[in-house]
Design a protein around this motif. Structure first.
Motif, PDB file in Angstrom:
ATOM      1  N   VAL A  13      15.508  28.974 -18.626  1.00 16.49           N
ATOM      2  CA  VAL A  13      15.737  27.611 -18.126  1.00 16.49           C
ATOM      3  C   VAL A  13      14.385  26.926 -17.887  1.00 16.49           C
ATOM      4  CG1 VAL A  13      16.634  26.230 -16.213  1.00 16.49           C
ATOM      5  CG2 VAL A  13      17.995  28.111 -17.118  1.00 16.49           C
ATOM      6  N   ARG A  14      13.461  27.670 -17.298  1.00 12.45           N
ATOM      7  CA  ARG A  14      12.120  27.129 -17.058  1.00 12.45           C
ATOM      8  C   ARG A  14      11.496  26.650 -18.372  1.00 12.45           C
ATOM      9  NH1 ARG A  14       8.474  31.074 -13.341  1.00 12.45           N
ATOM     10  NH2 ARG A  14       9.409  30.321 -11.411  1.00 12.45           N
ATOM     11  N   LEU A  15      11.598  27.510 -19.362  1.00  9.17           N
ATOM     12  CA  LEU A  15      10.986  27.208 -20.662  1.00  9.17           C
ATOM     13  C   LEU A  15      11.648  25.978 -21.292  1.00  9.17           C
ATOM     14  CD1 LEU A  15       9.067  28.499 -22.899  1.00  9.17           C
ATOM     15  CD2 LEU A  15      11.210  29.214 -23.946  1.00  9.17           C
ATOM     16  N   LEU A  16      12.984  25.987 -21.317  1.00 12.62           N
ATOM     17  CA  LEU A  16      13.700  24.891 -21.974  1.00 12.62           C
ATOM     18  C   LEU A  16      13.434  23.566 -21.262  1.00 12.62           C
ATOM     19  CD1 LEU A  16      17.023  26.754 -22.864  1.00 12.62           C
ATOM     20  CD2 LEU A  16      15.167  26.135 -24.417  1.00 12.62           C
ATOM     21  N   ARG A  17      13.376  23.616 -19.921  1.00 13.06           N
ATOM     22  CA  ARG A  17      13.121  22.365 -19.179  1.00 13.06           C
ATOM     23  C   ARG A  17      11.685  21.877 -19.333  1.00 13.06           C
ATOM     24  NH1 ARG A  17      17.005  22.097 -13.946  1.00 13.06           N
ATOM     25  NH2 ARG A  17      18.902  22.589 -15.095  1.00 13.06           N
ATOM     26  N   SER A  18      10.785  22.793 -19.681  1.00 13.52           N
ATOM     27  CA  SER A  18       9.382  22.369 -19.864  1.00 13.52           C
ATOM     28  C   SER A  18       9.224  21.624 -21.188  1.00 13.52           C
ATOM     29  CB  SER A  18       8.455  23.593 -19.852  1.00 13.52           C
ATOM     30  OG  SER A  18       8.563  24.273 -21.105  1.00 13.52           O
ATOM     31  N   GLY A  19      10.218  21.774 -22.082  1.00  7.77           N
ATOM     32  CA  GLY A  19      10.159  21.101 -23.377  1.00  7.77           C
ATOM     33  C   GLY A  19       9.340  21.873 -24.407  1.00  7.77           C
ATOM     34  N   ALA A  20       8.803  23.040 -24.004  1.00 11.60           N
ATOM     35  CA  ALA A  20       7.981  23.822 -24.939  1.00 11.60           C
ATOM     36  C   ALA A  20       8.881  24.499 -25.974  1.00 11.60           C
ATOM     37  CB  ALA A  20       7.192  24.875 -24.167  1.00 11.60           C
ATOM     38  N   GLU A  21       8.328  24.720 -27.144  1.00 15.00           N
ATOM     39  CA  GLU A  21       9.057  25.405 -28.222  1.00 15.00           C
ATOM     40  C   GLU A  21       8.991  26.917 -27.956  1.00 15.00           C
ATOM     41  OE1 GLU A  21      11.447  25.373 -31.315  1.00 15.00           O
ATOM     42  OE2 GLU A  21      10.651  23.520 -30.399  1.00 15.00           O
ATOM     43  N   PRO A  22      10.148  27.633 -27.907  1.00 15.42           N
ATOM     44  CA  PRO A  22      10.090  29.077 -27.626  1.00 15.42           C
ATOM     45  C   PRO A  22       9.366  29.847 -28.733  1.00 15.42           C
ATOM     46  CG  PRO A  22      12.364  28.239 -27.539  1.00 15.42           C
ATOM     47  CD  PRO A  22      11.519  27.138 -28.067  1.00 15.42           C
ATOM     48  N   SER A  23       8.494  30.770 -28.329  1.00 15.00           N
ATOM     49  CA  SER A  23       7.803  31.624 -29.307  1.00 15.00           C
ATOM     50  C   SER A  23       8.630  32.904 -29.485  1.00 15.00           C
ATOM     51  CB  SER A  23       6.416  31.950 -28.781  1.00 15.00           C
ATOM     52  OG  SER A  23       6.563  32.658 -27.580  1.00 15.00           O
ATOM     53  N   GLY A  24       8.103  33.948 -30.157  1.00 15.54           N
ATOM     54  CA  GLY A  24       8.862  35.166 -30.485  1.00 15.54           C
ATOM     55  C   GLY A  24       9.678  35.748 -29.344  1.00 15.54           C
ATOM     56  N   GLU A  25       9.002  36.311 -28.319  1.00 13.88           N
ATOM     57  CA  GLU A  25       9.685  36.959 -27.192  1.00 13.88           C
ATOM     58  C   GLU A  25      10.535  35.923 -26.432  1.00 13.88           C
ATOM     59  OE1 GLU A  25      10.568  39.582 -25.869  1.00 13.88           O
ATOM     60  OE2 GLU A  25      10.760  39.217 -23.709  1.00 13.88           O
TER      61      GLU A  25
END
Ligand code: ADP
Ligand code: 5GP
Length: 230
Positions: free
Chosen positions: A183-195
């Motif tokens: 959720v943190r990652l998605l809300r930051s707007g960053a593109e998810p990397s491998g892991e």
């Protein structure tokens, strides 16, 4: 803006255990220490698990509008103080609330609609009963009351964003971490990397829409009559 995570579960499902594991693994996350009028249990300390106050003190806090939410659970008041959210925000941290279904509803419907709510379920009724007994904290009468309350609480699962079935402890703790970090990652707007992609997929599998089928046998174990009737 801090992300607010709400975690609810029927008593004995393993919520405190999972939340403790989560805090070992995730940084920049504060725990909201609730106020309660129930007496301390076992090794609980004032200001650690809860702030233990009298009914008069609690009612004075309600009158002063100091609670983000509050509710009566098992005959005692429990409440989340507004100051915990202000303090988490000042530190740039997210905030986790361990609260019951009534509190979760107040937060999501009235105060913080984009709070992330997570419902933890035991694998089935038998395992919940075993965990309550094995924990060794409650009398037989209290265990019976907790099991009866669990049956009703579990029916609220569909009001939550994520469902976590606490079967194997290590795996469930990882899933909880995946939800929080995804959720943190998605809300930051960053593109998810491998892991991070794996983490987002693991969290996605716990979304309510994905979990409905897994929940049916658990509900049935608590309420066989209802299932026979359907
Ligand atoms: P809650 O906070 O939901 O009331 P606890 O964290 O106190 O529940 O857990 C209830 C009991 O179940 C404790 O004795 C705990 O050690 C045990 N427990 C928690 N998670 C698991 C699990 N995944 N498998 C087996 N036992 C567990
Ligand atoms: P316990 O007495 O076993 O620690 O907690 C009983 C229930 O009260 C649990 O479901 C717990 O999540 C809930 N609870 C704890 N703190 C709060 C709070 O601040 N608000 C609400 N609404 N429920 C709480």
């Amino acid at each position: 803006m801090s992300i607010v995570y709400i975690v609810s579960a029927p008593s004995g499902s393993g919520k405190s255990t999972l939340v403790n594991e989560l805090f070992k693994m995730v940084r920049h996350l504060d725990f909201s220490i609730s106020y309660t009028t129930r007496p301390p249990r076992g090794s609980e300390q004032n200001g650690k698990e809860y702030f233990f106050v009298s009914r008069e003190e609690f009612e004075a806090m309600i009158a002063a509008d100091e609670f983000l939410e509050h509710a009566e659970v098992f005959g005692n008041y429990y409440g989340t103080a507004c100051r915990f959210l202000r303090e988490a925000e000042a530190r740039g941290n997210d905030l986790l609330l361990d609260i019951d279904v009534q509190g979760a509803r107040q937060i999501k419907e009235e105060k913080i609609p984009d709070a992330v709510s997570i419902f933890i379920l035991p694998p089935d009724r038998e395992k919940l009963e075993w965990r309550l007994r094995n924990r060794g904290l409650d009398s037989e009468a209290v265990i019976r009351r907790r099991l009866d309350t669990a049956r009703r609480e579990i029916e609220n699962y569909s009001k939550y964003d994520y469902i976590l079935v606490n079967n194997l402890l290590e795996q469930s703790a990882d899933e909880l971490k995946d939800i929080v970090l995804a959720v943190r990652l998605l809300r930051s707007g960053a593109e998810p990397s491998g892991e991070e992609k794996r983490r987002v997929e693991s969290a996605q599998a716990c979304r309510l829409e994905q979990a409905r089928e897994r929940v049916q046998p658990i509900l049935a174990s608590f309420n066989p009559q209802a299932v026979k009737g359907t």
